[in-house]
Design a protein around this motif. Structure first.
Motif, PDB file in Angstrom:
ATOM      1  N   GLY A   1     -18.211 -17.613  14.826  1.00 42.03           N
ATOM      2  CA  GLY A   1     -17.570 -17.719  13.652  1.00 42.03           C
ATOM      3  C   GLY A   1     -17.097 -18.937  13.064  1.00 42.03           C
ATOM      4  N   ASP A   2     -17.075 -18.920  11.730  1.00 41.91           N
ATOM      5  CA  ASP A   2     -16.607 -20.393  11.250  1.00 41.91           C
ATOM      6  C   ASP A   2     -15.315 -20.204  10.471  1.00 41.91           C
ATOM      7  OD1 ASP A   2     -17.445 -22.716  10.574  1.00 41.91           O
ATOM      8  OD2 ASP A   2     -19.348 -22.273   9.374  1.00 41.91           O
ATOM      9  N   TYR A   3     -15.262 -19.731   9.372  1.00 42.80           N
ATOM     10  CA  TYR A   3     -13.940 -19.661   8.546  1.00 42.80           C
ATOM     11  C   TYR A   3     -13.009 -18.490   8.514  1.00 42.80           C
ATOM     12  CZ  TYR A   3     -16.675 -23.296   6.183  1.00 42.80           C
ATOM     13  OH  TYR A   3     -17.282 -24.609   5.580  1.00 42.80           O
ATOM     14  N   GLY A   4     -13.414 -17.395   9.087  1.00 46.13           N
ATOM     15  CA  GLY A   4     -12.880 -16.147   8.943  1.00 46.13           C
ATOM     16  C   GLY A   4     -12.895 -15.485   7.786  1.00 46.13           C
ATOM     17  N   ALA A   5     -12.545 -14.009   7.605  1.00 46.38           N
ATOM     18  CA  ALA A   5     -12.710 -13.421   6.374  1.00 46.38           C
ATOM     19  C   ALA A   5     -11.839 -12.311   6.720  1.00 46.38           C
ATOM     20  CB  ALA A   5     -14.097 -13.264   6.018  1.00 46.38           C
ATOM     21  N   LEU A   6     -11.633 -11.214   5.398  1.00 44.77           N
ATOM     22  CA  LEU A   6     -11.174 -10.115   5.444  1.00 44.77           C
ATOM     23  C   LEU A   6     -12.129  -9.088   5.054  1.00 44.77           C
ATOM     24  CD1 LEU A   6      -7.812 -10.772   3.780  1.00 44.77           C
ATOM     25  CD2 LEU A   6      -8.225 -10.932   5.868  1.00 44.77           C
TER      26      LEU A   6
ATOM     27  N   SER B   1      -7.194 -14.138  15.528  1.00 41.83           N
ATOM     28  CA  SER B   1      -5.971 -15.121  15.482  1.00 41.83           C
ATOM     29  C   SER B   1      -4.922 -15.041  14.658  1.00 41.83           C
ATOM     30  CB  SER B   1      -6.375 -16.491  15.150  1.00 41.83           C
ATOM     31  OG  SER B   1      -7.904 -16.887  15.726  1.00 41.83           O
ATOM     32  N   TYR B   2      -4.946 -14.391  13.490  1.00 36.29           N
ATOM     33  CA  TYR B   2      -4.007 -14.080  12.572  1.00 36.29           C
ATOM     34  C   TYR B   2      -4.013 -12.696  12.270  1.00 36.29           C
ATOM     35  CZ  TYR B   2      -3.916 -18.993  11.938  1.00 36.29           C
ATOM     36  OH  TYR B   2      -3.977 -20.348  12.173  1.00 36.29           O
ATOM     37  N   SER B   3      -2.716 -11.838  12.167  1.00 41.29           N
ATOM     38  CA  SER B   3      -2.803 -10.404  11.634  1.00 41.29           C
ATOM     39  C   SER B   3      -3.279 -10.631  10.130  1.00 41.29           C
ATOM     40  CB  SER B   3      -1.563  -9.997  11.711  1.00 41.29           C
ATOM     41  OG  SER B   3      -0.650 -10.586  10.870  1.00 41.29           O
ATOM     42  N   LEU B   4      -3.601  -9.351   9.708  1.00 48.16           N
ATOM     43  CA  LEU B   4      -3.793  -9.389   8.112  1.00 48.16           C
ATOM     44  C   LEU B   4      -2.881  -9.666   7.323  1.00 48.16           C
ATOM     45  CD1 LEU B   4      -5.863  -7.950   5.993  1.00 48.16           C
ATOM     46  CD2 LEU B   4      -4.738  -5.844   6.157  1.00 48.16           C
ATOM     47  N   ASN B   5      -1.396  -9.128   7.766  1.00 49.42           N
ATOM     48  CA  ASN B   5      -0.330  -9.570   6.912  1.00 49.42           C
ATOM     49  C   ASN B   5      -0.099 -11.101   6.795  1.00 49.42           C
ATOM     50  OD1 ASN B   5       2.011  -8.872   5.733  1.00 49.42           O
ATOM     51  ND2 ASN B   5       3.280  -9.029   7.255  1.00 49.42           N
ATOM     52  N   GLU B   6      -0.302 -11.723   7.831  1.00 49.16           N
ATOM     53  CA  GLU B   6      -0.130 -13.439   8.055  1.00 49.16           C
ATOM     54  C   GLU B   6      -1.080 -14.003   6.933  1.00 49.16           C
ATOM     55  OE1 GLU B   6       1.408 -14.364  12.252  1.00 49.16           O
ATOM     56  OE2 GLU B   6      -0.707 -13.963  11.896  1.00 49.16           O
TER      57      GLU B   6
ATOM     58  N   LYS C   1      -7.216  -8.339  -5.195  1.00 46.74           N
ATOM     59  CA  LYS C   1      -8.396  -7.863  -4.255  1.00 46.74           C
ATOM     60  C   LYS C   1      -7.841  -7.676  -2.829  1.00 46.74           C
ATOM     61  CE  LYS C   1     -12.770  -7.508  -3.795  1.00 46.74           C
ATOM     62  NZ  LYS C   1     -13.579  -6.497  -4.878  1.00 46.74           N
ATOM     63  N   LEU C   2      -6.502  -8.332  -2.506  1.00 49.59           N
ATOM     64  CA  LEU C   2      -5.985  -8.417  -1.349  1.00 49.59           C
ATOM     65  C   LEU C   2      -5.384  -7.043  -0.991  1.00 49.59           C
ATOM     66  CD1 LEU C   2      -4.007 -11.802  -1.263  1.00 49.59           C
ATOM     67  CD2 LEU C   2      -6.082 -11.166  -0.055  1.00 49.59           C
ATOM     68  N   ASP C   3      -5.449  -6.308  -1.992  1.00 49.26           N
ATOM     69  CA  ASP C   3      -4.654  -4.639  -1.971  1.00 49.26           C
ATOM     70  C   ASP C   3      -6.010  -3.715  -1.313  1.00 49.26           C
ATOM     71  OD1 ASP C   3      -2.531  -5.635  -3.122  1.00 49.26           O
ATOM     72  OD2 ASP C   3      -3.069  -4.790  -4.948  1.00 49.26           O
ATOM     73  N   GLU C   4      -7.201  -4.333  -1.332  1.00 53.42           N
ATOM     74  CA  GLU C   4      -8.057  -3.455  -0.708  1.00 53.42           C
ATOM     75  C   GLU C   4      -8.463  -3.749   0.514  1.00 53.42           C
ATOM     76  OE1 GLU C   4     -11.621  -4.055  -3.310  1.00 53.42           O
ATOM     77  OE2 GLU C   4     -10.579  -3.906  -5.162  1.00 53.42           O
ATOM     78  N   THR C   5      -7.912  -4.845   1.262  1.00 55.96           N
ATOM     79  CA  THR C   5      -8.388  -5.323   2.580  1.00 55.96           C
ATOM     80  C   THR C   5      -7.661  -4.318   3.454  1.00 55.96           C
ATOM     81  OG1 THR C   5      -6.326  -6.881   2.562  1.00 55.96           O
ATOM     82  CG2 THR C   5      -8.516  -7.863   2.014  1.00 55.96           C
TER      83      THR C   5
END
Lengths: 324, 127
Positions: free
Chosen positions: A138-143, A194-199, A234-238
């Motif tokens: 992977g490259d950038y990471g996404a939600l 590497s990161y949690s959704l919350n972070e 949009k973040l609420d939908e993740t």
């Protein structure tokens, strides 16, 4: 008439040794195989076409995915895969030169050309392994959203893509990778991202320069970028963080892309591997003089047909995965 | 491979002295075509990206046509279909061409239909 009728005496027709259409038994059979295998590959590539047409307004832009070149930092779309294509065409050339040399019964030349062909095949398959590894990492990471769509991030001012590590906050938490030694009733767990959704979400909220880009393409064929307010909504939908690609999640966009990429280039890579093995066997047979004793080098020609076919398929895979 | 090899491409416009020369000539041609594809893929000329023909970008049409050109030379000169009997060549090529065109037509048409259903029908797929 010469093309369909065998011209041997009538009584010999059923005695074997006939060559209908001027092709020996072995050559005819390799052509049977090639025609049917090309239909298989066509089926796979058309499946890719189906997925792409179905999601025509949100498909992945290949130039954003395959941007890496070994030993170089930065974004160089196309170059590496062009190099791979050239290697495979080159090894097709050495193969056809081997066939030509075999035709003239030149053992030494055939041996060398077979050797170079195997070498070209190995470089190609190595490049493909590297390409896979980069894609998987992977490259950038996404939600990922509830609907299974991917949202990515970019800087509002420069429009550059942002990796999760550029803005995610570090929040101390109790969540650790669940390992076997911690419980008998063990359900496998992959490595945590590497990161949690919350972070990630807190990171976006804290940095006003971060905006979301969604899969949907705009009228210019680029990914739609949301405004800051829409981004926060949009973040609420993740539901989770995605890094890299596998058969279930794909940070680059539609998961079908990753599935079909693994499947089609994998199936092609399998063909290349088989081709390398066949080439090595033929290489040793040339070296040992098997075909010299047999009086003809038709086996080199037959394995050559297979090798060219693999090249032929790659030409199409190259077009449909990287160019179109 | 038939004993007599045809040593010219482009319908006889480009003639070669020997089979080996022809192979190198075809390599040059294939490299050239690939180079054109890669250059177009990198610069993506505006004119070709934003004009469409039969629902597909002109750029993509060019890529597909160039790919078929490459496939032709690989099959004709590397797999030496050029030197095979006409009937064998036709059996091999037309079988594939007919079946694959049919498959492409039927599946892409269906995909376009599914696309429209998702877009216009009352189905929530992006929630």
């Amino acid at each position: 008439m010469d093309s369909t009728v065998t011209t041997v005496a009538e009584e010999n027709v059923w005695d074997g040794g006939n060559k209908p259409l001027g092709a020996s038994y072995g050559k005819m059979m390799i052509w049977f195989f090639i025609v049917s295998d090309s239909l298989t590959f066509a089926g796979f590539l058309v499946t890719y076409g189906f997925a792409r047409f179905k999601f025509a307004d949100s498909w992945i832009i290949a130039d954003e995915v395959f941007t890496h070149v070994p030993f170089f930092h930065g974004s160089y779309p196309m170059y590496y895969v062009a190099f791979m294509t050239f290697i495979l065409i080159m090894s097709s050339v050495t193969m056809v030169l081997a066939v030509d040399a075999g035709h003239k019964m030149q053992k030494k030349k055939t041996t060398w050309y077979m050797f170079l062909t195997v070498l070209g095949g190995l470089i190609f398959i190595g490049s493909q392994a590297w390409e896979w590894a980069t894609f998987i990492k992977g490259d950038y990471g996404a939600l990922e959203t509830k609907g299974g769509r991917i949202i990515q991030f970019q800087a509002a001012d420069t429009g550059e893509r942002l990796a999760l590590k550029d803005f995610a906050k570090t929040i101390p938490s109790e969540r650790v990778n669940h390992e076997r030694r911690n419980g008998v009733w063990y359900y496998g767990e992959k490595e945590l991202p590497s990161y949690s959704l919350n972070e990630v979400i807190e990171g976006v909220k804290a940095d006003p320069n971060v905006v979301v880009r969604v899969e949907k393409l705009n009228e210019r064929g680029e990914k739609t970028v949301l405004s800051r307010e829409e981004s926060l909504k949009k973040l609420d939908e993740t539901v989770g963080v995605v890094e890299g690609a596998n058969l279930i999640h794909n940070e680059y966009g539609n998961r079908l892309f990753a599935d079909l990429f693994f499947f089609i280039t994998g199936f092609h890579g399998f063909h290349v591997s088989v081709g390398i093995i066949l080439n090595i066997i033929v290489f040793f047979n040339v070296l040992l003089g098997t075909y010299e004793k047999r009086g003809h080098y038709e086996m080199v020609e037959k394995v050559g047909l297979y090798w060219h076919f693999v090249d032929l398929v790659w030409v199409f895979v190259f077009t449909f995965f990287y160019l179109v | 491979m038939a004993e007599d090899q045809k040593l010219a491409i482009f319908r006889g416009y480009w003639k070669f002295k020997s089979n080996v020369h022809k192979i190198w000539g075809v390599l040059i041609l294939l490299t050239l075509v690939t180079a054109v594809e890669v250059i177009l893929g990198i610069i993506k000329p505006e004119v070709l990206v934003h004009s469409h023909f039969l629902g597909m970008k002109w750029l993509n049409w060019i890529f597909i046509i160039l790919t078929i050109v490459k496939a032709y030379y690989i099959a004709w000169d590397f797999m030496h279909l050029r030197d095979e009997k006409t009937s064998l060549r036709r059996i091999i090529v037309w079988t594939g061409v007919f079946l694959i065109s049919y498959m492409v037509f039927i599946l892409l048409f269906e995909a376009d239909y599914v696309h429209n259903v998702l877009k216009e029908g009352f189905i929530a797929w992006n929630f």
